[in-house]
Design an enzyme around this catalytic site. Structure first.
Site, PDB file in Angstrom:
ATOM      1  N   SER A 131       0.803  -1.231   0.000  1.00  0.00           N
ATOM      2  CA  SER A 131       0.000   0.000   0.000  1.00  0.00           C
ATOM      3  C   SER A 131       0.839   1.286   0.000  1.00  0.00           C
ATOM      4  O   SER A 131       0.491   2.240  -0.708  1.00  0.00           O
ATOM      5  CB  SER A 131      -0.981  -0.009   1.176  1.00  0.00           C
ATOM      6  OG  SER A 131      -1.932  -1.029   0.972  1.00  0.00           O
ATOM      7  N   LYS A 138      -9.906  -5.494  10.551  1.00  0.00           N
ATOM      8  CA  LYS A 138     -11.015  -4.859   9.822  1.00  0.00           C
ATOM      9  C   LYS A 138     -12.334  -4.841  10.620  1.00  0.00           C
ATOM     10  O   LYS A 138     -13.090  -3.878  10.538  1.00  0.00           O
ATOM     11  CB  LYS A 138     -11.229  -5.552   8.474  1.00  0.00           C
ATOM     12  CG  LYS A 138     -10.125  -5.262   7.463  1.00  0.00           C
ATOM     13  CD  LYS A 138     -10.431  -5.901   6.120  1.00  0.00           C
ATOM     14  CE  LYS A 138      -9.260  -5.729   5.162  1.00  0.00           C
ATOM     15  NZ  LYS A 138      -9.519  -6.275   3.840  1.00  0.00           N
ATOM     16  N   ASP A 157     -13.083  -2.656  -0.601  1.00  0.00           N
ATOM     17  CA  ASP A 157     -12.625  -3.924  -1.191  1.00  0.00           C
ATOM     18  C   ASP A 157     -13.547  -4.395  -2.322  1.00  0.00           C
ATOM     19  O   ASP A 157     -13.079  -4.814  -3.388  1.00  0.00           O
ATOM     20  CB  ASP A 157     -12.553  -5.025  -0.114  1.00  0.00           C
ATOM     21  CG  ASP A 157     -11.303  -4.907   0.750  1.00  0.00           C
ATOM     22  OD1 ASP A 157     -10.314  -4.305   0.292  1.00  0.00           O
ATOM     23  OD2 ASP A 157     -11.313  -5.421   1.884  1.00  0.00           O
ATOM     24  N   GLY A 216     -15.516 -15.911   4.375  1.00  0.00           N
ATOM     25  CA  GLY A 216     -14.844 -15.120   5.402  1.00  0.00           C
ATOM     26  C   GLY A 216     -15.052 -13.626   5.142  1.00  0.00           C
ATOM     27  O   GLY A 216     -15.958 -13.229   4.394  1.00  0.00           O
ATOM     28  N   TYR A 254      -2.620 -12.715  -4.521  1.00  0.00           N
ATOM     29  CA  TYR A 254      -1.818 -12.292  -5.667  1.00  0.00           C
ATOM     30  C   TYR A 254      -0.369 -12.729  -5.492  1.00  0.00           C
ATOM     31  O   TYR A 254       0.057 -13.081  -4.407  1.00  0.00           O
ATOM     32  CB  TYR A 254      -1.905 -10.773  -5.881  1.00  0.00           C
ATOM     33  CG  TYR A 254      -1.689  -9.944  -4.649  1.00  0.00           C
ATOM     34  CD1 TYR A 254      -2.769  -9.488  -3.921  1.00  0.00           C
ATOM     35  CD2 TYR A 254      -0.407  -9.635  -4.198  1.00  0.00           C
ATOM     36  CE1 TYR A 254      -2.589  -8.732  -2.776  1.00  0.00           C
ATOM     37  CE2 TYR A 254      -0.213  -8.878  -3.065  1.00  0.00           C
ATOM     38  CZ  TYR A 254      -1.315  -8.431  -2.356  1.00  0.00           C
ATOM     39  OH  TYR A 254      -1.124  -7.695  -1.212  1.00  0.00           O
TER      40      TYR A 254
END
Ligand code: NDP
Length: 265
Positions: A17, A66, A102, A129, A213
């Site tokens: 990020s 989160k 997201d 999830g 990824y």
């Protein structure tokens, strides 16, 4: 003064990020800095409070905070409420606005970068999830012909399908039919585990999308063996970041060149 942002997580050193937001800031001429912030597992709220006290403007939130961020925020966007989790916080006076970008990131990657229309398509979502939950409402907003949620623990898929009208649920071994878009939102790839699904779930011309990824997961290997087009979650990562950048700065960066740079290494 330069506006400061961070990504809160634990672990966090691996995060891409800071690079992504650094490239966005340079591209759009925004005066901002973005760094990682390692929060202790039992000290997320205190770390956020400390960062705000030093003038921090906002932050991203990643594993495992989160849901805790969702509870900490004083105001929640509609998409954060639907996701039950927050990945983007904006600090303004006493307010902590919580958002979740997201799902928008996934949809933008599939539509814009991969050129696949979701409307009218049969979509299979593997996993139940936090990542799966966060993308259901944005996927449903595209009006697919079908959204089937399948999970190893079938009860969790059933519970999710009950929360979002129009979805159905199944266990991995009960998946019936073929699908145009198959999204792996499980973390099975982390441990190199194969999912017990048949290659026949991929319809001709389908897209196999793994949210992980940087790795040819067993899921992507199965899709490749079946001649199915594959994509990993790097595009989603860049697109969710662009959406967060827009929440903070009101400016939408061009994601294409940033994704190209990340893919180049
Ligand atoms: P959670 O821990 O909340 O959920 C994990 C899910 O994976 C559950 O559905 C679990 O099933 C399933 N699972 C785990 N191991 C296996 C296995 N061996 N076989 C089958 N199913 C398994 O994780 P998240 O939802 O937060 O994250 C899921 C993935 O999405 C991660 O790989 C993460 O990196 C990725 N992600 C990528 C993003 C991006 O921007 N590209 C953004 C967010 C997440 P069960 O319920 O049965 O335990």
């Amino acid at each position: 003064m330069t506006d400061r942002y961070v990504v809160f997580g634990n672990p966090i050193a691996h995060s891409k990020s800071p690079r992504i937001h650094g490239l966005f800031a340079a591209q759009t001429g925004q005066d901002m800095a973005y760094e990682t912030c390692l929060a202790p597992l039992d000290g997320f709220a205190a770390t956020v409070t400390q960062f705000r006290a030093t003038g921090g403007k906002g932050g991203n939130v990643t594993v495992p905070f989160k849901e805790e961020a969702f509870r900490l925020c004083t105001r929640l966007s509609e998409r954060a409420q639907a996701a039950g989790a927050v990945n983007t916080m904006n600090f303004s006076g006493d307010e902590i606005l919580g958002d979740n970008t997201d799902g928008a990131g996934l949809v933008a990657d599939i539509r814009r970068n991969l050129g696949m229309i979701i409307t009218g398509k049969r979509v299979l979502l593997l996993g139940a999830g936090g990542a799966a939950r966060g993308v259901i409402q944005p996927l449903m907003a595209e009006k697919p012909a079908q959204l089937l949620i399948a999970n190893r623990t079938e009860g969790k898929a059933t519970a999710l399908a009950c929360e979002f009208s129009g979805c159905a649920a199944a266990g991995f071994t009960d998946i019936d039919g073929t699908f145009d878009i198959v999204i792996n939102a499980t973390s099975a790839g982390l441990s190199n585990d194969a999912l017990p699904i048949a290659g026949s779930v991929f319809a001709p011309g389908a897209l196999a999308y793994d949210m992980m990824y940087g790795k040819a997961t067993p899921f992507l290997q199965l899709a490749t063996a079946h001649g199915t087009r594959c994509a990993d979650g790097l595009g989603m990562l860049v697109e969710q970041a662009a959406e967060a950048f827009f929440v903070w700065r009101g400016v939408r960066p061009d994601t294409g060149p940033v994704l190209d740079l990340l893919r180049a290494g």
